[in-house]
Design a protein around this motif. Structure first.
Motif, PDB file in Angstrom:
ATOM      1  N   GLN A 175       0.838  -1.198   0.000  1.00  0.00           N
ATOM      2  CA  GLN A 175       0.000   0.000   0.000  1.00  0.00           C
ATOM      3  C   GLN A 175       0.873   1.248   0.000  1.00  0.00           C
ATOM      4  OE1 GLN A 175      -2.414   0.521   3.482  1.00  0.00           O
ATOM      5  NE2 GLN A 175      -3.685   2.074   2.536  1.00  0.00           N
ATOM      6  N   ALA A 176       1.956   1.233   0.796  1.00  0.00           N
ATOM      7  CA  ALA A 176       2.865   2.383   0.824  1.00  0.00           C
ATOM      8  C   ALA A 176       3.539   2.556  -0.538  1.00  0.00           C
ATOM      9  CB  ALA A 176       3.912   2.195   1.920  1.00  0.00           C
ATOM     10  N   GLU A 177       3.940   1.424  -1.154  1.00  0.00           N
ATOM     11  CA  GLU A 177       4.563   1.505  -2.475  1.00  0.00           C
ATOM     12  C   GLU A 177       3.588   2.063  -3.504  1.00  0.00           C
ATOM     13  OE1 GLU A 177       5.936  -2.415  -3.394  1.00  0.00           O
ATOM     14  OE2 GLU A 177       7.483  -2.386  -1.839  1.00  0.00           O
ATOM     15  N   VAL A 178       2.348   1.578  -3.464  1.00  0.00           N
ATOM     16  CA  VAL A 178       1.334   2.061  -4.418  1.00  0.00           C
ATOM     17  C   VAL A 178       1.058   3.543  -4.181  1.00  0.00           C
ATOM     18  CG1 VAL A 178      -1.120   1.853  -5.002  1.00  0.00           C
ATOM     19  CG2 VAL A 178       0.293  -0.188  -4.832  1.00  0.00           C
ATOM     20  N   LYS A 179       1.035   3.936  -2.912  1.00  0.00           N
ATOM     21  CA  LYS A 179       0.808   5.348  -2.588  1.00  0.00           C
ATOM     22  C   LYS A 179       1.951   6.205  -3.131  1.00  0.00           C
ATOM     23  CE  LYS A 179      -0.657   8.101   1.368  1.00  0.00           C
ATOM     24  NZ  LYS A 179      -0.839   8.103   2.822  1.00  0.00           N
ATOM     25  N   ASP A 180       3.186   5.731  -2.942  1.00  0.00           N
ATOM     26  CA  ASP A 180       4.341   6.466  -3.477  1.00  0.00           C
ATOM     27  C   ASP A 180       4.291   6.505  -5.003  1.00  0.00           C
ATOM     28  OD1 ASP A 180       5.270   6.864  -0.922  1.00  0.00           O
ATOM     29  OD2 ASP A 180       6.748   5.226  -0.996  1.00  0.00           O
ATOM     30  N   GLN A 181       3.932   5.377  -5.598  1.00  0.00           N
ATOM     31  CA  GLN A 181       3.847   5.329  -7.060  1.00  0.00           C
ATOM     32  C   GLN A 181       2.762   6.271  -7.563  1.00  0.00           C
ATOM     33  OE1 GLN A 181       2.999   1.454  -8.646  1.00  0.00           O
ATOM     34  NE2 GLN A 181       3.524   2.034 -10.722  1.00  0.00           N
ATOM     35  N   ALA A 182       1.641   6.316  -6.880  1.00  0.00           N
ATOM     36  CA  ALA A 182       0.562   7.226  -7.274  1.00  0.00           C
ATOM     37  C   ALA A 182       1.034   8.679  -7.161  1.00  0.00           C
ATOM     38  CB  ALA A 182      -0.667   6.998  -6.409  1.00  0.00           C
ATOM     39  N   ALA A 183       1.783   8.989  -6.105  1.00  0.00           N
ATOM     40  CA  ALA A 183       2.304  10.353  -5.953  1.00  0.00           C
ATOM     41  C   ALA A 183       3.276  10.678  -7.090  1.00  0.00           C
ATOM     42  CB  ALA A 183       2.993  10.498  -4.603  1.00  0.00           C
ATOM     43  N   ARG A 184       4.109   9.690  -7.455  1.00  0.00           N
ATOM     44  CA  ARG A 184       5.040   9.921  -8.571  1.00  0.00           C
ATOM     45  C   ARG A 184       4.283  10.113  -9.882  1.00  0.00           C
ATOM     46  NH1 ARG A 184       7.901   5.679  -6.093  1.00  0.00           N
ATOM     47  NH2 ARG A 184       7.205   4.245  -7.707  1.00  0.00           N
ATOM     48  N   ILE A 185       3.214   9.320 -10.076  1.00  0.00           N
ATOM     49  CA  ILE A 185       2.424   9.449 -11.306  1.00  0.00           C
ATOM     50  C   ILE A 185       1.766  10.819 -11.363  1.00  0.00           C
ATOM     51  CG2 ILE A 185       0.335   8.602 -12.437  1.00  0.00           C
ATOM     52  CD1 ILE A 185       1.167   5.779 -11.574  1.00  0.00           C
ATOM     53  N   LYS A 225       1.655  16.186 -13.619  1.00  0.00           N
ATOM     54  CA  LYS A 225       1.720  17.645 -13.489  1.00  0.00           C
ATOM     55  C   LYS A 225       2.857  18.203 -14.342  1.00  0.00           C
ATOM     56  CE  LYS A 225      -0.235  18.166  -8.861  1.00  0.00           C
ATOM     57  NZ  LYS A 225       0.053  18.548  -7.461  1.00  0.00           N
ATOM     58  N   THR A 226       4.003  17.528 -14.304  1.00  0.00           N
ATOM     59  CA  THR A 226       5.142  17.975 -15.112  1.00  0.00           C
ATOM     60  C   THR A 226       4.801  17.904 -16.595  1.00  0.00           C
ATOM     61  OG1 THR A 226       6.638  17.136 -13.414  1.00  0.00           O
ATOM     62  CG2 THR A 226       7.591  17.574 -15.559  1.00  0.00           C
ATOM     63  N   GLU A 227       4.194  16.776 -17.006  1.00  0.00           N
ATOM     64  CA  GLU A 227       3.816  16.617 -18.409  1.00  0.00           C
ATOM     65  C   GLU A 227       2.787  17.669 -18.818  1.00  0.00           C
ATOM     66  OE1 GLU A 227       4.865  14.507 -20.861  1.00  0.00           O
ATOM     67  OE2 GLU A 227       6.452  13.930 -19.488  1.00  0.00           O
ATOM     68  N   ALA A 228       1.841  17.958 -17.927  1.00  0.00           N
ATOM     69  CA  ALA A 228       0.829  18.972 -18.234  1.00  0.00           C
ATOM     70  C   ALA A 228       1.477  20.341 -18.383  1.00  0.00           C
ATOM     71  CB  ALA A 228      -0.237  19.006 -17.138  1.00  0.00           C
ATOM     72  N   GLY A 229       2.446  20.646 -17.525  1.00  0.00           N
ATOM     73  CA  GLY A 229       3.162  21.919 -17.630  1.00  0.00           C
ATOM     74  C   GLY A 229       3.930  22.012 -18.945  1.00  0.00           C
ATOM     75  N   LEU A 230       4.613  20.913 -19.297  1.00  0.00           N
ATOM     76  CA  LEU A 230       5.353  20.899 -20.570  1.00  0.00           C
ATOM     77  C   LEU A 230       4.387  21.005 -21.750  1.00  0.00           C
ATOM     78  CD1 LEU A 230       8.004  18.121 -19.837  1.00  0.00           C
ATOM     79  CD2 LEU A 230       8.374  20.590 -19.959  1.00  0.00           C
ATOM     80  N   ALA A 231       3.245  20.301 -21.665  1.00  0.00           N
ATOM     81  CA  ALA A 231       2.264  20.376 -22.749  1.00  0.00           C
ATOM     82  C   ALA A 231       1.702  21.790 -22.865  1.00  0.00           C
ATOM     83  CB  ALA A 231       1.134  19.369 -22.510  1.00  0.00           C
ATOM     84  N   ALA A 232       1.486  22.456 -21.725  1.00  0.00           N
ATOM     85  CA  ALA A 232       0.985  23.834 -21.752  1.00  0.00           C
ATOM     86  C   ALA A 232       2.020  24.762 -22.377  1.00  0.00           C
ATOM     87  CB  ALA A 232       0.634  24.288 -20.338  1.00  0.00           C
ATOM     88  N   GLN A 233       3.288  24.567 -22.018  1.00  0.00           N
ATOM     89  CA  GLN A 233       4.345  25.390 -22.614  1.00  0.00           C
ATOM     90  C   GLN A 233       4.432  25.137 -24.119  1.00  0.00           C
ATOM     91  OE1 GLN A 233       7.866  24.387 -20.441  1.00  0.00           O
ATOM     92  NE2 GLN A 233       7.371  25.714 -18.699  1.00  0.00           N
ATOM     93  N   GLN A 234       4.338  23.851 -24.512  1.00  0.00           N
ATOM     94  CA  GLN A 234       4.406  23.523 -25.934  1.00  0.00           C
ATOM     95  C   GLN A 234       3.207  24.113 -26.673  1.00  0.00           C
ATOM     96  OE1 GLN A 234       6.906  22.020 -27.532  1.00  0.00           O
ATOM     97  NE2 GLN A 234       5.825  22.337 -29.445  1.00  0.00           N
ATOM     98  N   ALA A 235       2.025  24.032 -26.068  1.00  0.00           N
ATOM     99  CA  ALA A 235       0.828  24.599 -26.694  1.00  0.00           C
ATOM    100  C   ALA A 235       0.968  26.113 -26.835  1.00  0.00           C
ATOM    101  CB  ALA A 235      -0.413  24.252 -25.868  1.00  0.00           C
ATOM    102  N   LYS A 236       1.543  26.751 -25.821  1.00  0.00           N
ATOM    103  CA  LYS A 236       1.751  28.203 -25.882  1.00  0.00           C
ATOM    104  C   LYS A 236       2.730  28.545 -26.999  1.00  0.00           C
ATOM    105  CE  LYS A 236       3.069  32.126 -23.013  1.00  0.00           C
ATOM    106  NZ  LYS A 236       3.558  32.551 -21.698  1.00  0.00           N
ATOM    107  N   ALA A 237       3.825  27.763 -27.094  1.00  0.00           N
ATOM    108  CA  ALA A 237       4.804  28.000 -28.158  1.00  0.00           C
ATOM    109  C   ALA A 237       4.175  27.757 -29.533  1.00  0.00           C
ATOM    110  CB  ALA A 237       6.021  27.098 -27.960  1.00  0.00           C
TER     111      ALA A 237
END
Length: 186
Positions: A90-100, A105-117
């Motif tokens: 459960q702790a591993e899954v929780k950590d994995q979910a946090a990483r996902i 969030k990082t991918e969304a930020g990069l996608a937003a920057q790419q969309a802006k560009a």
């Protein structure tokens, strides 16, 4: 408690077995008959090895209880290890979910920057296309104005020439034109 013990002792003394009379070792004495029956009963029990069977049964029951306790202890340990394993998972899954989530969030930020560009590049392309269309429209308008000016100038020149040309000058122009065409063709 003492009163109860006294009452119990008196009730045993008042039993019919103690009411017998006569010599003790006589078949008419109920106390002796009861004693003989009791000793015979104990002898039958010993002959058929009932005490050892009872001991074996009690030992077997004790062994069964001991094995059940050992099994229960083992099951408890297994359950605790399984619980610990599930808690780790459960702790591993929780950590994995946090990483996902962090990765999303990082991918969304990069996608937003790419969309802006991409949007800025699209705006630049559209502005360039609009400027090209404006330049093309200006060139077409200038050409149309020139063409119209040429048509107006030719028409004005025709009218002026038509007014000023006489039959003799018209004949001379025709002869000159034929000479120019003849010189150019040969």
């Amino acid at each position: 408690m003492r009163k109860l013990t006294t009452t119990l002792a008196l009730s045993l003394l008042a039993s019919p077995a103690f009411a017998a009379s006569g010599p003790f070792f006589s078949l008419k004495n109920t106390n002796f008959i009861v004693l003989l029956a009791f000793l015979l009963f104990i002898a039958v029990l010993v002959y058929f090895k009932v005490p050892s069977m009872l001991g074996k049964m009690l030992d077997k029951r004790a062994d069964d209880i001991r094995s059940e306790l050992d099994e229960a202890r083992k099951l408890r340990e297994d359950a605790q290890s399984l619980l610990a394993s599930y808690e780790r998972k459960q702790a591993e899954v929780k950590d994995q979910a946090a990483r996902i989530v962090e990765h999303a969030k990082t991918e969304a930020g990069l996608a937003a920057q790419q969309a802006k560009a991409d949007m800025e590049a699209s705006i630049v392309r559209r502005l360039a296309a609009a400027q090209d269309q404006i330049a093309s429209a200006e060139a077409a308008a200038i050409k149309e104005v020139r063409d119209r000016a040429v048509v107006v100038a030719v028409q004005a020149a025709r009218e002026v020439i038509a007014k000023q040309t006489t039959a003799q000058s018209a004949s001379k122009l025709i002869d000159d034109s034929i000479a120019v065409v003849g010189a150019k063709l040969h």
